[in-house]
Design a protein around this motif. Structure first.
Motif, PDB file in Angstrom:
ATOM      1  N   GLY A  86       0.951  -1.270   0.161  1.00  0.00           N
ATOM      2  CA  GLY A  86       0.022   0.167  -0.007  1.00  0.00           C
ATOM      3  C   GLY A  86       0.917   1.207  -0.080  1.00  0.00           C
ATOM      4  O   GLY A  86       2.111   0.925  -0.042  1.00  0.00           O
ATOM      5  N   SER A 134       3.215   2.325  -3.483  1.00  0.00           N
ATOM      6  CA  SER A 134       3.106   0.796  -3.260  1.00  0.00           C
ATOM      7  C   SER A 134       4.333   0.329  -2.513  1.00  0.00           C
ATOM      8  O   SER A 134       5.272   0.966  -2.805  1.00  0.00           O
ATOM      9  CB  SER A 134       2.159   0.017  -4.208  1.00  0.00           C
ATOM     10  OG  SER A 134       3.507  -0.279  -5.046  1.00  0.00           O
ATOM     11  N   LEU A 174       3.376   2.009   6.248  1.00  0.00           N
ATOM     12  CA  LEU A 174       1.926   2.312   5.584  1.00  0.00           C
ATOM     13  C   LEU A 174       1.772   3.619   6.114  1.00  0.00           C
ATOM     14  O   LEU A 174       1.469   3.878   7.232  1.00  0.00           O
ATOM     15  CB  LEU A 174       1.021   1.196   5.860  1.00  0.00           C
ATOM     16  CG  LEU A 174       1.347  -0.178   5.082  1.00  0.00           C
ATOM     17  CD1 LEU A 174       0.441  -1.108   5.638  1.00  0.00           C
ATOM     18  CD2 LEU A 174       1.327  -0.064   3.684  1.00  0.00           C
ATOM     19  N   PRO A 226      -1.619   5.662   4.831  1.00  0.00           N
ATOM     20  CA  PRO A 226      -3.006   5.411   3.938  1.00  0.00           C
ATOM     21  C   PRO A 226      -3.429   6.944   3.178  1.00  0.00           C
ATOM     22  O   PRO A 226      -3.927   6.791   2.215  1.00  0.00           O
ATOM     23  CB  PRO A 226      -3.962   4.902   4.616  1.00  0.00           C
ATOM     24  CG  PRO A 226      -3.725   5.375   6.169  1.00  0.00           C
ATOM     25  CD  PRO A 226      -2.191   5.367   6.255  1.00  0.00           C
TER      26      PRO A 226
END
Length: 202
Positions: free
Chosen positions: A26, A58, A130, A132
């Motif tokens: 992600g 990613s 990560l 988001p």
């Protein structure tokens, strides 16, 4: 709202080798560190060995820094190559064909790219977390806070002029290659069919 201190602490405390990719997939922020006693001649690394922070669309983007086919679209690899040019005997060539706008930047011939990739695998470690949302904004904030020496934008890097001068040497070498009669990328032995494309697909 992203918890920047938490992201920073996680990023600085994680260390992976080229063969130890984290399982997450992600958007996120990644960092590269010098491993062990590794040094980059002429550059002062951040005390924890941090040399570069970037934003990834990613987690595969992290792998690409070690395994991409060439340095044409990697700021980190072009900077490392400029710093290691003499040590690793790297040869800079245009990123694209003579008729392409990509000639404004450089990569290295395939044998040089292989040497650079092997050096990176042996001498660099990375961290990844990560993120988001707002991943680019988070990366910019971390660069401004941590001051990685190979990041040329988003903070007033005092080593920037030195690194830019070395990158200019590579660009000039690539430009001279284009200026030589009969030269194009296909003319280089390293571009012949069957040349290994580094670690793509590892």
């Amino acid at each position: 709202m992203t918890d920047l201190p938490k992201v920073k602490d996680h990023l600085l405390s994680s260390r992976f080798g080229a063969d130890d990719l984290p399982p997450e997939d992600g958007t996120g922020v990644y960092a590269f560190f010098l491993a062990g006693s590794t040094v980059l001649a002429g550059m002062r690394a951040e005390p924890r060995g941090l040399i570069y922070v970037g934003a990834a669309e990613s987690s595969a983007d992290v792998r690409d820094q070690f395994a991409c086919a060439d340095s044409g679209f990697s700021t980190l690899r072009r900077s490392l190559g400029a710093l290691l040019k003499e040590q690793l005997r790297l040869r800079a060539i245009p990123r694209g064909l003579p008729q392409s706008k990509a000639t404004r930047n450089y990569r290295f011939c395939d044998n040089s790219e292989l040497r650079l990739a092997l050096w990176m695998r042996a001498n660099l470690r990375y961290g990844f977390i990560l993120v988001p949302r707002e991943v680019k904004s988070v990366a910019r904030a971390l660069i401004a806070d941590l001051g990685p020496p190979l990041n040329l934008i988003h903070w007033p890097n005092p080593q920037g002029p030195y690194l830019r001068a070395l990158r200019a040497i590579c660009r000039d070498e690539a430009h001279r290659f284009l200026g030589s009669p009969g030269n194009d990328r296909a003319a280089l032995p390293e571009f012949e069919a069957g040349t290994p494309r580094l670690f793509r697909g590892d």
